[in-house]
Design a protein around this motif. Structure first.
Motif, PDB file in Angstrom:
ATOM      1  N   GLU A   1      -3.513   6.217  -4.729  1.00 23.94           N
ATOM      2  CA  GLU A   1      -4.250   5.003  -4.389  1.00 23.94           C
ATOM      3  C   GLU A   1      -3.360   3.758  -4.355  1.00 23.94           C
ATOM      4  O   GLU A   1      -3.464   2.939  -3.439  1.00 23.94           O
ATOM      5  CB  GLU A   1      -5.394   4.783  -5.388  1.00 23.94           C
ATOM      6  N   SER A   2      -2.501   3.607  -5.376  1.00 25.74           N
ATOM      7  CA  SER A   2      -1.744   2.351  -5.486  1.00 25.74           C
ATOM      8  C   SER A   2      -0.289   2.533  -5.884  1.00 25.74           C
ATOM      9  O   SER A   2       0.451   1.546  -5.956  1.00 25.74           O
ATOM     10  CB  SER A   2      -2.414   1.449  -6.529  1.00 25.74           C
TER      11      SER A   2
ATOM     12  N   GLN B   1      -7.507   0.437  -6.871  1.00 26.46           N
ATOM     13  CA  GLN B   1      -7.933  -0.005  -5.542  1.00 26.46           C
ATOM     14  C   GLN B   1      -9.428  -0.311  -5.528  1.00 26.46           C
ATOM     15  O   GLN B   1     -10.214   0.242  -4.746  1.00 26.46           O
ATOM     16  CB  GLN B   1      -7.573   1.034  -4.486  1.00 26.46           C
ATOM     17  N   ALA B   2      -9.830  -1.198  -6.407  1.00 19.64           N
ATOM     18  CA  ALA B   2     -11.224  -1.626  -6.505  1.00 19.64           C
ATOM     19  C   ALA B   2     -11.596  -2.459  -5.286  1.00 19.64           C
ATOM     20  O   ALA B   2     -10.780  -3.211  -4.763  1.00 19.64           O
ATOM     21  CB  ALA B   2     -11.437  -2.438  -7.783  1.00 19.64           C
ATOM     22  N   LEU B   3     -12.837  -2.321  -4.832  1.00 21.42           N
ATOM     23  CA  LEU B   3     -13.342  -3.052  -3.671  1.00 21.42           C
ATOM     24  C   LEU B   3     -14.513  -3.928  -4.078  1.00 21.42           C
ATOM     25  O   LEU B   3     -15.591  -3.418  -4.354  1.00 21.42           O
ATOM     26  CB  LEU B   3     -13.821  -2.081  -2.590  1.00 21.42           C
ATOM     27  N   PRO B   4     -14.365  -5.247  -4.100  1.00 19.97           N
ATOM     28  CA  PRO B   4     -13.108  -5.987  -4.072  1.00 19.97           C
ATOM     29  C   PRO B   4     -12.485  -6.004  -5.459  1.00 19.97           C
ATOM     30  O   PRO B   4     -13.092  -5.548  -6.435  1.00 19.97           O
ATOM     31  CB  PRO B   4     -13.557  -7.393  -3.660  1.00 19.97           C
TER      32      PRO B   4
ATOM     33  N   TRP C   1       0.822  -1.206   0.000  1.00 15.54           N
ATOM     34  CA  TRP C   1       0.000   0.000   0.000  1.00 15.54           C
ATOM     35  C   TRP C   1       0.861   1.262   0.000  1.00 15.54           C
ATOM     36  O   TRP C   1       2.057   1.223   0.297  1.00 15.54           O
ATOM     37  CB  TRP C   1      -0.915   0.003   1.222  1.00 15.54           C
ATOM     38  N   VAL C   2       0.240   2.370  -0.391  1.00 21.56           N
ATOM     39  CA  VAL C   2       0.946   3.649  -0.471  1.00 21.56           C
ATOM     40  C   VAL C   2       1.100   4.224   0.934  1.00 21.56           C
ATOM     41  O   VAL C   2       0.135   4.689   1.547  1.00 21.56           O
ATOM     42  CB  VAL C   2       0.192   4.646  -1.373  1.00 21.56           C
ATOM     43  N   LYS C   3       2.313   4.160   1.424  1.00 22.94           N
ATOM     44  CA  LYS C   3       2.617   4.708   2.744  1.00 22.94           C
ATOM     45  C   LYS C   3       2.706   6.228   2.672  1.00 22.94           C
ATOM     46  O   LYS C   3       2.193   6.946   3.531  1.00 22.94           O
ATOM     47  CB  LYS C   3       3.942   4.118   3.239  1.00 22.94           C
TER      48      LYS C   3
ATOM     49  N   ARG D   1      -0.579  -4.919  -8.323  1.00 25.10           N
ATOM     50  CA  ARG D   1      -0.861  -5.923  -7.296  1.00 25.10           C
ATOM     51  C   ARG D   1      -1.014  -5.295  -5.909  1.00 25.10           C
ATOM     52  O   ARG D   1      -0.988  -6.008  -4.896  1.00 25.10           O
ATOM     53  CB  ARG D   1       0.238  -6.983  -7.272  1.00 25.10           C
ATOM     54  N   ALA D   2      -1.154  -3.984  -5.862  1.00 22.32           N
ATOM     55  CA  ALA D   2      -1.316  -3.305  -4.575  1.00 22.32           C
ATOM     56  C   ALA D   2      -2.544  -3.844  -3.856  1.00 22.32           C
ATOM     57  O   ALA D   2      -3.622  -3.959  -4.443  1.00 22.32           O
ATOM     58  CB  ALA D   2      -1.443  -1.803  -4.782  1.00 22.32           C
ATOM     59  N   THR D   3      -2.370  -4.178  -2.576  1.00 24.15           N
ATOM     60  CA  THR D   3      -3.459  -4.723  -1.767  1.00 24.15           C
ATOM     61  C   THR D   3      -3.485  -3.999  -0.434  1.00 24.15           C
ATOM     62  O   THR D   3      -2.542  -4.092   0.343  1.00 24.15           O
ATOM     63  CB  THR D   3      -3.276  -6.230  -1.520  1.00 24.15           C
ATOM     64  N   ASN D   4      -4.551  -3.267  -0.163  1.00 27.83           N
ATOM     65  CA  ASN D   4      -4.649  -2.531   1.090  1.00 27.83           C
ATOM     66  C   ASN D   4      -4.987  -3.490   2.232  1.00 27.83           C
ATOM     67  O   ASN D   4      -5.982  -4.214   2.150  1.00 27.83           O
ATOM     68  CB  ASN D   4      -5.732  -1.458   0.984  1.00 27.83           C
ATOM     69  N   PRO D   5      -4.164  -3.526   3.300  1.00 27.41           N
ATOM     70  CA  PRO D   5      -4.390  -4.489   4.390  1.00 27.41           C
ATOM     71  C   PRO D   5      -5.638  -4.201   5.201  1.00 27.41           C
ATOM     72  O   PRO D   5      -6.180  -5.101   5.842  1.00 27.41           O
ATOM     73  CB  PRO D   5      -3.123  -4.354   5.241  1.00 27.41           C
TER      74      PRO D   5
END
Length: 333
Positions: A265-266, A284-287, A197-199, A271-275
């Motif tokens: 966002e990413s 950052q689509a949900l899901p 994720w984007v810190k 393959r960015a995955t927000n924890p």
């Protein structure tokens, strides 16, 4: 002669205060009974620990509601389930969760044959379910990588034509990645990304480009145009996205808006995955499986993900710049 016998109270003879006490006692008994049932069910589920066979978690094509983070914007059918791998928690969002296996599939979580899963794959789930996965011999490693910044050029009549001035220096962002790493003999034999994720989002370098006459005052360096500017692509991915937008009738403003949103966002990591939320991919689509509407390769193909992003912005905000304006005020879209 006075009658000293104790009268037997009737419902009609009870005072308002007595009625309140009776109702309170009944409610308390009901709450205790309900808590006992919930505790018993949770205990029964938590005792099941099963080794499983590896399977692909990317076959799910289940659609979801919108990309937003709150339930109101996600839709009433969206569920939240917590998955904990070697002590690290992640929220998986999706629809039509039936059992543990369905949660792992929609969360794109692939199991190894030696993984211990609790409760079992066939256990029914609710939003209170916590799925625990223990992976033997694996550790969680966290690392930071740079997110390149972009250079945005904005025209201004406040500067003489042919001159440029840096209005804002650029700064790289930071992408934090947590991986589940398995080692043997001191060497890494397997590494699976658990969350990325984007810190810290990158800061654009803004360069003002003069369009005024040589006699124009240079005391003001603010852009006189409402244009978002022309963004220089910082990667092959961005170059493709730029060409795709221009070829389909979009503008430089749209590309600048798209780069800004995806940078935040990413970080342009497909393959960015927000924890915390389980949001996935460039937009950052949900899901993440929601992007299946743009292509079956949504989990790995940045082009498919970007096309879904464009369609989402159009349908929800009337365009990419509309999504950008919303992002500036809400820090989400």
């Amino acid at each position: 002669m006075a009658n000293h016998r104790r009268k037997t109270p009737t419902l009609k003879s009870l005072s308002k205060r007595q009625w309140i006490r009776i109702i309170a006692v009944v409610a308390a008994i009901a709450m205790l009974a309900g808590a006992a049932v919930v505790s018993r069910n949770f205990y029964q589920q938590s005792q099941q620990t099963t080794p499983v066979t590896a399977f692909s978690a990317t076959d799910s094509g289940t659609a979801a509601a919108s990309r937003g983070g709150a339930r109101g914007s996600l839709g009433e059918d969206t569920s939240y389930v917590t998955v904990k791998i070697n002590g690290k928690s992640r929220t998986v969002l999706g629809t039509d969760f039936t059992d543990v296996k369905s949660v792992l599939e929609q969360g794109d979580i692939v199991l190894d044959p030696s993984d211990q899963v609790s409760p079992s794959l066939t256990t029914k789930v609710t939003e209170s379910t916590v799925i625990t996965i223990e992976r033997a011999g694996a550790t969680l490693d966290t690392s930071d990588t740079d997110i390149p910044f972009n250079t945005v050029k904005k025209e201004t009549s406040a500067l003489p034509k042919g001159t440029e001035k840096v209005q804002q220096e650029g700064k790289v962002g930071t992408m934090e990645t947590t991986s589940l790493v398995t080692r043997a003999g001191g060497k890494i034999v397997e590494s699976n990304v658990f969350a990325s994720w984007v810190k810290t989002a990158p800061t654009d370098k803004i360069v003002l480009v003069g369009t005024g006459s040589t006699s124009s005052s240079s005391s003001s360096t603010a852009s006189s145009s409402s244009s978002l500017g022309t963004t220089v692509p910082a990667s092959e991915m961005q170059s493709w996205a730029h060409d795709y937008l221009i070829a389909n009738g979009y503008t430089e403003n749209d590309f600048t808006a798209a780069v800004y949103i995806i940078n935040h966002e990413s970080g342009w990591n497909p393959r960015a995955t927000n924890p915390s939320s389980g949001a996935y991919g460039l937009p950052q689509a949900l899901p993440g499986s929601k992007m299946a509407s743009a292509g079956a390769d949504w989990a790995t193909n940045y082009q498919t993900q970007f096309k879904w992003f464009v369609g989402y912005c159009n349908s929800r905000y009337g365009g990419i710049t509309g999504a950008y304006n919303h992002w500036l005020s809400a820090h989400s879209y």
